[in-house]
Design an enzyme around this catalytic site. Structure first.
Site, mmCIF file in Angstrom:
data_model
loop_
_atom_site.group_PDB
_atom_site.id
_atom_site.type_symbol
_atom_site.label_atom_id
_atom_site.label_comp_id
_atom_site.label_asym_id
_atom_site.label_seq_id
_atom_site.Cartn_x
_atom_site.Cartn_y
_atom_site.Cartn_z
ATOM 1 N N ASP A 256 9.439 41.745 99.255
ATOM 2 C CA ASP A 256 10.582 40.860 99.459
ATOM 3 C C ASP A 256 11.725 41.529 99.828
ATOM 4 O O ASP A 256 11.442 42.875 99.213
ATOM 5 C CB ASP A 256 9.464 40.026 98.370
ATOM 6 C CG ASP A 256 11.166 38.563 98.404
ATOM 7 O OD1 ASP A 256 11.330 38.290 99.989
ATOM 8 O OD2 ASP A 256 11.514 37.919 98.047
ATOM 9 N N CYS B 286 8.059 37.249 102.116
ATOM 10 C CA CYS B 286 9.046 36.436 102.662
ATOM 11 C C CYS B 286 8.487 35.907 104.120
ATOM 12 O O CYS B 286 8.409 36.970 105.067
ATOM 13 C CB CYS B 286 9.665 38.282 102.665
ATOM 14 S SG CYS B 286 11.538 37.686 103.385
ATOM 15 N N CYS C 5 11.052 29.667 101.730
ATOM 16 C CA CYS C 5 11.205 30.693 101.302
ATOM 17 C C CYS C 5 10.963 31.434 100.192
ATOM 18 O O CYS C 5 10.887 30.210 98.657
ATOM 19 C CB CYS C 5 12.910 30.663 100.930
ATOM 20 S SG CYS C 5 13.844 32.303 100.284
ATOM 21 N N THR C 6 9.904 32.223 99.757
ATOM 22 C CA THR C 6 9.426 32.679 98.343
ATOM 23 C C THR C 6 11.139 32.823 97.054
ATOM 24 O O THR C 6 10.233 32.086 96.241
ATOM 25 C CB THR C 6 8.758 33.531 97.974
ATOM 26 O OG1 THR C 6 9.814 34.412 98.324
ATOM 27 C CG2 THR C 6 7.417 33.435 99.600
ATOM 28 N N HIS C 7 11.495 32.480 97.683
ATOM 29 C CA HIS C 7 13.461 32.602 96.484
ATOM 30 C C HIS C 7 13.008 30.950 96.232
ATOM 31 O O HIS C 7 13.233 30.790 94.883
ATOM 32 C CB HIS C 7 14.109 32.746 96.771
ATOM 33 C CG HIS C 7 14.640 34.046 96.674
ATOM 34 N ND1 HIS C 7 14.055 35.051 98.125
ATOM 35 C CD2 HIS C 7 15.216 35.332 95.969
ATOM 36 C CE1 HIS C 7 14.578 36.591 97.890
ATOM 37 N NE2 HIS C 7 15.267 36.750 96.684
HETATM 38 N N1 DGL Z 1 12.418 35.217 99.991
HETATM 39 C C1 DGL Z 1 13.263 35.477 101.701
HETATM 40 C C2 DGL Z 1 11.759 34.376 102.013
HETATM 41 O O1 DGL Z 1 11.217 33.655 102.066
HETATM 42 C C3 DGL Z 1 13.944 35.779 101.571
HETATM 43 C C4 DGL Z 1 15.192 35.634 100.623
HETATM 44 C C5 DGL Z 1 16.464 36.119 101.696
HETATM 45 O O2 DGL Z 1 16.120 36.854 101.314
HETATM 46 O O3 DGL Z 1 17.589 35.556 102.064
HETATM 47 O O4 DGL Z 1 11.963 34.391 103.752
#
Ligand code: DGL
Length: 254
Positions: free
Chosen positions: A7, A70, A180-182
């Protein structure tokens, strides 16, 4: 068996955490491109190059499969990577389809990064569903920053989410997709503030199930007893940098 999980930053740890529950015996190599996070506000070519470098690194470490944990990197790069590496490359995309299938109103909100929402992969996905459904796209770069800063202060998160969602009449929607995984770190807060008619949906479990199925089909047998190694933008991570995130997920039942 070694599995690479990649990620831009700490978001993919939410996928690692799910993977460790379902495939506990694998040797995981987690790669976060912390020097370059966030990806969601970058240009496609930039993200593609950085993603390629990360996967090449993991491939060099001998992984037998890579999860692009990601959505942003998947939408810009997954096809490209599959042509260049002869190991399974598992991607992630916003779980819009499952959200629509379980929806009784046909109206869903998709939270993701700006780049994911602007990419052709997402637009194609949505255009196949629109007509029967209404899909509202909502970029949330603030949540990426908060997760990177380990800011899980529930009051701050609640204030931000309420402000971003105030333009929707939430009673009319049936699901919010975390694309988004975040954003997974904030799932419990979101579930608490939205009305009961809304399901909060993400693709983590689906992705890990897909990984497991792919490994079984390849005939890989997992003989090791489970381990995790962490790398940051091509170098070994400082001990302890990521463990607090896995502890947070566990303590909050996410
Ligand atoms: N974790 C990421 C996703 O799933 C991206 C977050 C980022 O770097 O902007 O899209």
């Amino acid at each position: 068996m070694k599995i690479g999980i990649f990620d831009s930053g700490v978001g993919g740890l939410t996928v690692l955490s799910t993977a460790m529950k379902i495939i506990p015996d694998a040797e995981y190599i987690y790669y976060a491109d912390l020097d370059n996070v966030p990806y969601g506000t970058k240009e496609k070519e930039d993200v593609r190059k950085r993603t390629y470098d990360a996967v090449e690194f993991l491939y060099g470490m001998g992984v037998e499969a890579v999860v692009i944990a990601c959505n942003t990197a998947t939408s810009t790069s997954v096809e490209y990577l599959r042509k260049r590496f002869n190991i399974p490359v598992i991607g992630m995309e916003p779980a819009v389809k499952p959200a629509i299938e379980t929806s009784n109103t046909g109206k869903v909100i998709v939270m993701a990064t700006e780049l994911t929402l602007k990419e052709k992969k997402y637009k194609d996905l949505v255009s196949r569903l629109e007509g029967v459904s209404i899909v509202e796209s909502l970029p949330m770069p603030e949540l990426v920053e908060m997760a990177e800063n380990f800011n899980f202060n529930h009051d701050d998160v609640e204030r931000l989410l309420n402000r971003k969602l105030e333009k929707y009449n939430l009673e009319e929607y049936s699901a919010i997709v975390l694309g988004c995984t975040h954003f997974i770190y904030f799932k419990n807060v979101l579930e608490r503030i939205v009305p009961g008619n809304i399901s909060v949906i993400d693709g983590n479990l689906g992705t890990v199930n897909h990984l497991q199925k792919t490994l079984q089909e390849k005939g890989n047998c997992i003989k090791s007893c489970g381990s995790i190694e962490y790398y940051v933008s091509g170098r070994k991570a400082v001990h302890g940098e990521f463990e607090k995130y896995l502890i947070y997920l566990k303590e909050n039942n996410i």
